[in-house]
Scaffold this motif. Structure first.
Motif, PDB file in Angstrom:
ATOM      1  N   TYR A 120       3.281  -2.899  -8.507  1.00 28.30           N
ATOM      2  CA  TYR A 120       3.290  -4.126  -7.707  1.00 28.30           C
ATOM      3  C   TYR A 120       3.021  -3.744  -6.258  1.00 28.30           C
ATOM      4  CZ  TYR A 120       4.723  -8.722  -5.957  1.00 28.30           C
ATOM      5  OH  TYR A 120       4.734  -9.971  -5.370  1.00 28.30           O
TER       6      TYR A 120
ATOM      7  N   MET B 188      10.114  -9.830  -8.600  1.00 31.63           N
ATOM      8  CA  MET B 188       9.318  -8.610  -8.782  1.00 31.63           C
ATOM      9  C   MET B 188      10.122  -7.321  -8.734  1.00 31.63           C
ATOM     10  SD  MET B 188       9.583  -7.868  -5.442  1.00 31.63           S
ATOM     11  CE  MET B 188       8.562  -6.440  -5.098  1.00 31.63           C
TER      12      MET B 188
ATOM     13  N   SER C 102       0.025  -8.646  -4.439  1.00 40.67           N
ATOM     14  CA  SER C 102       0.412  -9.940  -3.891  1.00 40.67           C
ATOM     15  C   SER C 102       0.279  -9.970  -2.380  1.00 40.67           C
ATOM     16  CB  SER C 102       1.870 -10.254  -4.245  1.00 40.67           C
ATOM     17  OG  SER C 102       1.987 -10.601  -5.597  1.00 40.67           O
TER      18      SER C 102
ATOM     19  N   VAL D  18       4.968 -15.571  -6.976  1.00 43.63           N
ATOM     20  CA  VAL D  18       5.944 -14.647  -7.536  1.00 43.63           C
ATOM     21  C   VAL D  18       7.275 -14.909  -6.843  1.00 43.63           C
ATOM     22  CG1 VAL D  18       6.595 -12.207  -7.683  1.00 43.63           C
ATOM     23  CG2 VAL D  18       4.207 -12.899  -8.039  1.00 43.63           C
TER      24      VAL D  18
ATOM     25  N   GLY E  35      -1.261 -12.015  -6.800  1.00 44.74           N
ATOM     26  CA  GLY E  35      -0.117 -12.914  -6.674  1.00 44.74           C
ATOM     27  C   GLY E  35       0.068 -13.342  -5.230  1.00 44.74           C
TER      28      GLY E  35
ATOM     29  N   THR F 193       1.955 -12.699 -14.776  1.00 44.53           N
ATOM     30  CA  THR F 193       3.043 -12.258 -15.651  1.00 44.53           C
ATOM     31  C   THR F 193       2.565 -11.253 -16.685  1.00 44.53           C
ATOM     32  OG1 THR F 193       2.640 -14.104 -17.137  1.00 44.53           O
ATOM     33  CG2 THR F 193       4.358 -14.394 -15.485  1.00 44.53           C
TER      34      THR F 193
END
Ligand SMILES: Cc1cc2nc3c(=O)[nH]c(=O)nc-3n(C[C@H](O)[C@H](O)[C@H](O)COP(=O)(O)OP(=O)(O)OC[C@H]3O[C@@H](n4cnc5c(N)ncnc54)[C@H](O)[C@@H]3O)c2cc1C
Ligand SMILES: Nc1ncnc2c1ncn2[C@@H]1O[C@H](COP(=O)(O)O)[C@@H](O)[C@H]1O
Lengths: 322, 249
Positions: free
Chosen positions: A261, A276, A205, A249, A232, A198
């Motif tokens: 991301y 996200m 991820s 996430v 993530g 966060t």
């Protein structure tokens, strides 16, 4: 002159980065209202980094010191902030683990509502107005806060920290008598101290496409190459026990809004997107060109992650070394 | 052991959101409603704690319209003993909701009052903590582990980069997060039994509050993405774009 209170966070005697975002958001509101900004820090001793609060936009720093404030003290922090909170036009928290617990306590003590997870703020006819995501980010609510004190929490990674040439003088803030009904008896650190998804400015991820837990090494290498990045995961891999719960996430996991991301081997189910989709730049790497993640990605590579990710890590390392 | 659970009826999380005619709330036509997923952890915790104690009572309380009766019945089918519907319109101000729930729970002799950590529609993340403050009870919020024994309650809350260990004496308020347990599904027998369990309806009215919703809009559509390329050779192009165009690395 009206004033705004920015509630900062420290851990282990060091100011947390999110505190600067809270002060920046408070400053933004203060500039719109012609108000000043006080930052408050609760701790049991000196806090490293408080000098930076002035540069982030605080006119004054109020230090509430108490021997039990080494760890988060829910009742003590709430009593302290509420004891002076009613005198402020607004109180700004961060929507972090601490802020989520503390903001509603203070709001309830002051008898006003609490706008959480705010992503935009301003004033309208003298009242504080905010925008906040609702329905898992599928809609944005506009809210006017009509109480004498507007209580709100901002989403981390959303408000840019500025630099104002302020001095930010340190003033003691008296801690009132309080009953510690609930206590934090310890903080357990995770096996490896890692950046939380966060709070990281970059999140990489992984999903089921990684095939097995050991392959997350690929993502850890990419994260290390990017610097300041957290790893993530999708729920599918968390449920399978490949990654810690804290890394998930999505709608039943964490909501993240980093500047970058990178979704690797993640299909992009609606519940994952919920966590996200407000990231500034989204990259997807997936072998299926029809994977829904490409619909929200700014940049996509269609390909086998086991070939693409190591190359990307190498390219990033090269670029960052230039 | 007497335990209350506050349960909210919310749109299913896979629902497509359409803004309603007034421009301030969603269009509910065709929307499927479910018990708030985080509240199901609270329901499960209540049932399991009563089973462990071997005696006591579990009560579920919901504020909402008549349709919330169906949500309450789901909890009764899981094993909760009785339900209370506080019949009235909700509020955008979580404190007004908390006040009404606290008024119902006050003096009820509960050892534990359980909530979900947040409702997946309004995302306040606040009502449970506020009820605890109003009632002057200890609050353990967002716990992903819960232990109740000998008049005390312990919990664990995930924080950034760690886990906080919490402790308090009963009676207490607890709000539940994922990880605390795995909610059971209602059994066929449970569903039949739920039909005969008591469900009391009490009309309530909420104060105006200090949060006025002035609009609801859909988030800006993300620009349809660009496929940079296929295969590993695209990695170099991507890295360049992230540096020079997106300026994020
Ligand atoms: C109530 C509820 C809550 C939920 N909450 C969450 C949540 O919080 N977070 C969350 O993530 N999910 C959540 N889910 C689950 C969600 O619906 C999906 O099941 C999940 O996100 C899928 O995970 P995944 O993308 O890793 O796996 P999959 O959907 O199986 O996708 C794997 C992807 O990897 C790609 N792939 C495979 N091999 C390769 C390769 N070699 N190279 C490149 N790509 C490859 C595939 O093309 C595919 O797109 C929730 C579901 C429900 C019902
Ligand atoms: N209308 C309601 N009826 C019963 N419980 C509610 C209601 N609204 C919120 N709650 C409870 O408060 C928790 C937190 O909700 P919120 O603060 O709105 O995110 C939920 O998980 C429920 O346990």
């Amino acid at each position: 002159m009206a004033a705004i209170l920015a509630v900062t966070e420290q851990r282990g005697g060091s100011l947390r980065k999110v505190s600067l975002e809270v002060v920046a958001a408070a400053r933004q509101l203060a500039d719109a209202m012609g108000a000043t900004v006080d930052a408050v820090v609760c701790s049991s001793g000196p806090v490293e980094g408080v000098a930076a609060l002035g540069n982030a936009g605080a006119d004054q720093v109020r230090h509430a010191s108490h021997e039990t404030f080494t760890l988060y003290n829910p009742d003590g922090f709430a009593a302290t902030i509420a004891s002076v909170g009613g005198g402020y036009a607004a109180i700004v928290f961060a929507a972090t683990a601490m802020g989520r617990d503390l903001a509603p306590r203070v709001a309830a003590k002051l008898g006003v509502g609490c706008a959480t997870d705010v992503t935009g703020l301003g004033t309208e006819g003298g009242a504080v107005v905010v925008t906040r995501p609702v329905y898992a980010g599928k809609a944005i609510q506009q809210v006017r806060l009509t109480g004498a004190t507007a209580v709100l929490s901002i989403r981390p990674n959303t408000f840019a920290t500025g630099s104002a040439a302020k001095a930010g003088t340190l003033q003691p803030l008296a801690v009132p008598a309080f009953t510690a009904r609930v206590t934090v008896t310890a903080v357990k650190a995770p096996a490896q101290a890692s950046l939380d998804v966060t709070e990281a400015p970059i999140v990489v991820s992984g999903g089921r496409g990684l095939r097995e837990p050991a392959n997350f090494k690929l993502l850890e290498d990419l994260a290390a190459a990017l610097g300041n990045a957290a790893v993530g995961a999708s729920r599918a891999v968390v449920d399978a026990g490949w990654r810690e719960h804290g890394a998930q996430v999505g709608q039943t996991g964490k909501t993240v809004a980093p500047s970058l991301y990178v979704a690797v081997g993640i299909s992009g189910a609606i519940q994952h997107l919920a966590g996200m989709r407000t990231s500034k730049v989204i990259v997807a790497i997936n072998k299926d060109k029809d994977a829904p993640i490409f619909k929200v990605a700014d940049y996509g590579i269609v390909g086998d992650l086991f070939e693409v990710v190591p190359r990307l890590t190498a390219e990033v390392t090269k670029l960052r070394a230039e | 052991m007497k335990i209350a659970v506050c349960l909210k009826r919310v749109p299913d999380t896979t629902t497509k959101i359409v803004v309603g005619a007034g421009g301030k709330s969603i269009d509910e036509a065709g929307v499927k409603f479910v018990p708030n997923p985080y509240d199901e952890y609270a329901v499960e915790a209540a049932i399991a704690l009563k089973e462990k104690a071997g005696a006591g009572e579990t009560v579920v309380v919901s504020l909402g319209g008549d349709a919330a009766q169906e949500t309450i019945r789901t909890a009764l089918a899981m094993g909760i003993d009785r339900g209370v519907l506080l019949k009235g319109d909700g509020s955008a101000d979580g404190l007004e909701v908390a006040r009404v729930l606290a008024a119902e729970l006050n003096g009820g002799g509960y050892d534990l009052i359980l909530f979900g950590k947040m409702a997946v529609d309004d995302y306040h993340h606040a009502v449970g903590v506020m009820v605890g403050e109003i009632l002057g009870l200890p609050v353990l919020s967002s716990v992903s582990a819960l232990r109740v024994e000998g008049g005390t309650v312990g919990g664990e809350r995930e924080i950034e980069g760690g886990v906080e260990v919490l402790a308090a004496a009963l009676p207490a308020v607890v709000t539940t997060d994922k990880g605390v347990n795995t909610p059971r599904l209602p059994s066929l027998k449970g569903i039949m039994a739920a039909k005969k369990k008591p469900l009391e309806v009490k009309p309530v009215s909420l104060g105006a509050g200090t949060m006025v919703v002035t609009g609801l809009s859909l988030p800006p559509e993300r620009q349809a993405g660009r496929i940079v390329g296929e295969g590993p050779d695209a990695a170099a192009v991507l890295a360049q774009l992230l540096r020079t165009e997106a300026k994020v690395i």
